[in-house]
Scaffold this motif. Structure first.
Motif, PDB file in Angstrom:
ATOM      1  N   CYS A 371       0.865  -1.180   0.000  1.00  0.00           N
ATOM      2  CA  CYS A 371       0.000   0.000   0.000  1.00  0.00           C
ATOM      3  C   CYS A 371       0.906   1.236   0.000  1.00  0.00           C
ATOM      4  N   PRO A 372       0.336   2.410  -0.226  1.00  0.00           N
ATOM      5  CA  PRO A 372       1.181   3.615  -0.239  1.00  0.00           C
ATOM      6  C   PRO A 372       1.923   3.846   1.081  1.00  0.00           C
ATOM      7  N   ALA A 373       1.278   3.550   2.216  1.00  0.00           N
ATOM      8  CA  ALA A 373       1.950   3.774   3.499  1.00  0.00           C
ATOM      9  C   ALA A 373       3.113   2.805   3.675  1.00  0.00           C
ATOM     10  N   MET A 374       2.894   1.548   3.330  1.00  0.00           N
ATOM     11  CA  MET A 374       3.918   0.524   3.526  1.00  0.00           C
ATOM     12  C   MET A 374       5.104   0.737   2.586  1.00  0.00           C
ATOM     13  N   SER A 375       4.816   1.116   1.341  1.00  0.00           N
ATOM     14  CA  SER A 375       5.890   1.300   0.354  1.00  0.00           C
ATOM     15  C   SER A 375       6.292   2.762   0.189  1.00  0.00           C
ATOM     16  N   ARG A 376       5.687   3.619   0.967  1.00  0.00           N
ATOM     17  CA  ARG A 376       5.997   5.067   0.911  1.00  0.00           C
ATOM     18  C   ARG A 376       5.945   5.567  -0.528  1.00  0.00           C
ATOM     19  N   THR A 377       4.865   5.210  -1.202  1.00  0.00           N
ATOM     20  CA  THR A 377       4.754   5.496  -2.631  1.00  0.00           C
ATOM     21  C   THR A 377       3.317   5.857  -2.991  1.00  0.00           C
ATOM     22  N   ALA A 378       3.159   6.974  -3.706  1.00  0.00           N
ATOM     23  CA  ALA A 378       1.861   7.350  -4.273  1.00  0.00           C
ATOM     24  C   ALA A 378       2.108   7.760  -5.717  1.00  0.00           C
ATOM     25  N   PRO A 379       1.063   7.969  -6.498  1.00  0.00           N
ATOM     26  CA  PRO A 379       1.300   8.438  -7.870  1.00  0.00           C
ATOM     27  C   PRO A 379       2.172   9.699  -7.874  1.00  0.00           C
ATOM     28  N   ALA A 380       3.040   9.785  -8.874  1.00  0.00           N
ATOM     29  CA  ALA A 380       3.959  10.931  -8.943  1.00  0.00           C
ATOM     30  C   ALA A 380       3.174  12.242  -8.915  1.00  0.00           C
ATOM     31  N   GLY A 381       3.650  13.169  -8.118  1.00  0.00           N
ATOM     32  CA  GLY A 381       3.050  14.497  -8.083  1.00  0.00           C
ATOM     33  C   GLY A 381       1.840  14.618  -7.176  1.00  0.00           C
ATOM     34  N   THR A 382       1.499  13.550  -6.422  1.00  0.00           N
ATOM     35  CA  THR A 382       0.315  13.625  -5.556  1.00  0.00           C
ATOM     36  C   THR A 382       0.498  14.700  -4.486  1.00  0.00           C
ATOM     37  N   ARG A 383      -0.510  15.575  -4.398  1.00  0.00           N
ATOM     38  CA  ARG A 383      -0.518  16.591  -3.325  1.00  0.00           C
ATOM     39  C   ARG A 383      -1.700  16.364  -2.379  1.00  0.00           C
ATOM     40  N   VAL A 384      -2.806  15.843  -2.950  1.00  0.00           N
ATOM     41  CA  VAL A 384      -4.026  15.669  -2.143  1.00  0.00           C
ATOM     42  C   VAL A 384      -4.602  14.291  -2.438  1.00  0.00           C
ATOM     43  N   PHE A 385      -4.881  13.533  -1.409  1.00  0.00           N
ATOM     44  CA  PHE A 385      -5.505  12.234  -1.651  1.00  0.00           C
ATOM     45  C   PHE A 385      -6.782  12.107  -0.842  1.00  0.00           C
ATOM     46  N   ALA A 386      -7.637  11.178  -1.265  1.00  0.00           N
ATOM     47  CA  ALA A 386      -8.893  10.899  -0.558  1.00  0.00           C
ATOM     48  C   ALA A 386      -8.971   9.405  -0.304  1.00  0.00           C
ATOM     49  N   THR A 387      -9.556   9.046   0.830  1.00  0.00           N
ATOM     50  CA  THR A 387      -9.638   7.632   1.186  1.00  0.00           C
ATOM     51  C   THR A 387     -10.862   7.381   2.050  1.00  0.00           C
ATOM     52  N   ASP A 388     -11.323   6.125   2.038  1.00  0.00           N
ATOM     53  CA  ASP A 388     -12.405   5.734   2.957  1.00  0.00           C
ATOM     54  C   ASP A 388     -11.832   5.004   4.173  1.00  0.00           C
ATOM     55  N   SER A 389     -10.512   5.026   4.326  1.00  0.00           N
ATOM     56  CA  SER A 389      -9.849   4.314   5.421  1.00  0.00           C
ATOM     57  C   SER A 389      -9.344   5.280   6.475  1.00  0.00           C
ATOM     58  N   ALA A 390      -9.837   5.114   7.703  1.00  0.00           N
ATOM     59  CA  ALA A 390      -9.355   5.970   8.798  1.00  0.00           C
ATOM     60  C   ALA A 390      -7.860   5.748   9.025  1.00  0.00           C
ATOM     61  N   LYS A 391      -7.404   4.516   8.867  1.00  0.00           N
ATOM     62  CA  LYS A 391      -5.986   4.229   9.109  1.00  0.00           C
ATOM     63  C   LYS A 391      -5.107   4.948   8.091  1.00  0.00           C
ATOM     64  N   GLN A 392      -5.480   4.871   6.835  1.00  0.00           N
ATOM     65  CA  GLN A 392      -4.635   5.498   5.805  1.00  0.00           C
ATOM     66  C   GLN A 392      -4.701   7.027   5.936  1.00  0.00           C
ATOM     67  N   ALA A 393      -5.887   7.582   6.273  1.00  0.00           N
ATOM     68  CA  ALA A 393      -5.997   9.034   6.473  1.00  0.00           C
ATOM     69  C   ALA A 393      -5.143   9.476   7.659  1.00  0.00           C
ATOM     70  N   HIS A 394      -5.007   8.591   8.641  1.00  0.00           N
ATOM     71  CA  HIS A 394      -4.215   8.901   9.839  1.00  0.00           C
ATOM     72  C   HIS A 394      -2.717   8.941   9.511  1.00  0.00           C
ATOM     73  N   TYR A 395      -2.241   7.960   8.732  1.00  0.00           N
ATOM     74  CA  TYR A 395      -0.787   7.812   8.565  1.00  0.00           C
ATOM     75  C   TYR A 395      -0.211   8.492   7.322  1.00  0.00           C
ATOM     76  N   LEU A 396      -0.946   8.441   6.182  1.00  0.00           N
ATOM     77  CA  LEU A 396      -0.284   8.819   4.928  1.00  0.00           C
ATOM     78  C   LEU A 396       0.151  10.291   4.852  1.00  0.00           C
ATOM     79  N   PRO A 397      -0.627  11.246   5.397  1.00  0.00           N
ATOM     80  CA  PRO A 397      -0.150  12.636   5.322  1.00  0.00           C
ATOM     81  C   PRO A 397       1.241  12.803   5.948  1.00  0.00           C
ATOM     82  N   ALA A 398       1.487  12.154   7.078  1.00  0.00           N
ATOM     83  CA  ALA A 398       2.801  12.298   7.734  1.00  0.00           C
ATOM     84  C   ALA A 398       3.878  11.556   6.951  1.00  0.00           C
TER      85      ALA A 398
END
Ligand code: F3S
Length: 426
Positions: A371-398
């Motif tokens: 997942c993006p949190a585990m691999s520290r990877t999102a699509p190139a250039g991502t500035r804003v993301f949306a999710t239905d997961s409280a866990k991912q919303a909690h961790y990914l911004p940091a």
């Protein structure tokens, strides 16, 4: 710590040096925890194959024996690693080959991981490659002692399945896999599974979003406690409980919860507390629900969404089917990407059922293993993301330094097809 004759035999090297190192590690770990003894486990969920630059260097120096010895056994010397003594699975790790050309993830890490899979597979590790091993065939029975990593899996195993595991690490699961032992403390003990906090739910909790908000509020309130949740609850399904536990293990350190009448060790509220009074009572009403929602959305300012992520913890088959239904006949907005994370074994079923084709026709991708949190990877250039997961919303911004929006699955799909966040709490 009391060791059995068999424990001593393993520690003294009867089964070879790697098993002796594993027992030495477990004895040191158990003594540090004041555990009286080790307990037998026959179900280990850990990680060996997760690639990293350090692991690449160790493998170059002395192969996977070297990496396993140092990282999974805390041994200085390189030991020949034998087959696993008990059933063991590999949890989530880095992105795999299906992410090539989709996730900006180094190909050399994928090659290293493939190499690691061959090494552990040859030693009897089932490469499930998911944070939800319980969705793809690893289902311990009630009361079974296990050694699992991954907080969302641990809280599910304890609470929903009634299995017994602490939140282990790479070294303790490595040692457990070679010995079939783990220190018997914490969640392995009857008295440390009883409820500590009474959570009174006073606003309806019925949807997937509601269970995530409830989990996020409860984790924050009880931290490492064991909440007993009662009140205005619709009957949850397994996906709701997966979301609830992952959220509670993100805002707090919840490893065990009870929902009387639903989870197996809580036939009643009294049984969940074992006749003891709760340490504290927590109320979850409309104000607490809104506070949890606002906290999960306090990283979002820009309503232009580059990236939508579903499937944390990894999606169930129902979630894949629902995502396909929501995307049918629609097309993602230019400049917005949608990734749905799922166990590879379930993706095989989703492909066969036509769900994946619908998601891909809309421009979305179903990815596995990570997942993006585990691999520290999102699509190139991502500035804003949306999710239905409280866990991912909690961790990914940091982790990635990006903004987050949290909402329902439908709001996330809407963001993917419009490129705009229009979610609101209802
Ligand atoms: Fe799984 Fe990644 Fe979420 S490993 S629980 S999808 S943070």
């Amino acid at each position: 710590m009391i060791l059995t004759d068999d424990d001593r035999r393993l520690r003294d090297g009867d089964e070879g040096p790697a098993v002796a190192a594993a027992m030495d590690l477990l004895v040191r770990y158990g003594e540090a925890l004041d555990a009286e003894r080790l307990c037998d486990v026959r179900n280990v969920a850990g990680t060996t194959t997760q690639p990293s630059p350090v692991k690449a260097r160790l493998v170059a120096e002395g192969g996977w024996d070297r990496a396993f010895s140092l990282i999974n056994l805390d041994a200085d010397e390189t030991l020949p690693i034998p087959p696993m003594a008990v059933p063991t699975c590999q949890l989530q790790h880095g992105f795999g080959r299906d992410a090539v050309g989709v996730a900006p993830y180094p190909p050399e890490m994928i090659a290293l991981q493939d190499d690691g899979e061959a090494f552990v597979g040859a030693r009897g590790v089932s490469v499930l490659a998911t944070c939800t091993p319980y969705q793809v065939g690893n289902l311990p029975v009630r009361g079974e002692h296990c050694a699992w990593m991954e907080s969302s899996a641990v809280v599910y195993a304890n609470s929903v399945l009634g299995a017994r595991t602490n939140c282990e690490g790479g070294a303790s699961t490595g040692a457990a896999s070679l010995t079939g032992r783990i220190p018997c403390w914490g969640n392995h003990r009857d008295d440390e599974r009883l409820g500590t906090h009474h959570v009174r739910v006073e606003t309806p909790v019925a949807s997937f979003l509601d269970w995530g908000l409830l989990g996020y509020a409860v984790g924050d309130a009880v931290q490492e406690g064991r909440p007993v949740v009662t009140g205005d609850l619709a009957l949850p399904d397994l996906t709701d409980l997966k979301h609830f536990g992952a959220a509670a293990a993100s805002s707090g350190g919840v490893e065990m919860y009870h929902v009387p009448g639903v989870t197996p060790e809580a036939t009643s509220t009294e049984a969940a507390f074992g006749g003891r009074p709760p340490r504290d009572t927590v109320v979850f009403g409309a104000a607490e629900r809104r506070a949890a929602y606002e906290r999960l959305n306090d990283q979002g300012t820009c309503e232009d969404v580059d990236f939508v992520l579903l499937g944390c913890p990894h999606a169930s088959l129902d979630q894949l089917r629902d995502a396909a239904r929501a995307l049918e006949g629609r097309r993602l907005a230019d400049g917005t990407e949608l990734w749905i994370m799922a166990p590879r074994a379930l993706v095989a079923v989703a492909e066969r059922s036509g769900y994946t084709a619908v998601i891909e026709a809309a421009g979305g991708r179903v990815l596995t293993d990570s997942c993006p949190a585990m691999s520290r990877t999102a699509p190139a250039g991502t500035r804003v993301f949306a999710t239905d997961s409280a866990k991912q919303a909690h961790y990914l911004p940091a982790i990635l330094g990006i903004e987050a929006w949290f909402g329902t699955t439908a709001e996330c799909v809407d963001a993917a097809v419009t490129g705009r966040w229009r979610g609101e709490l209802r």
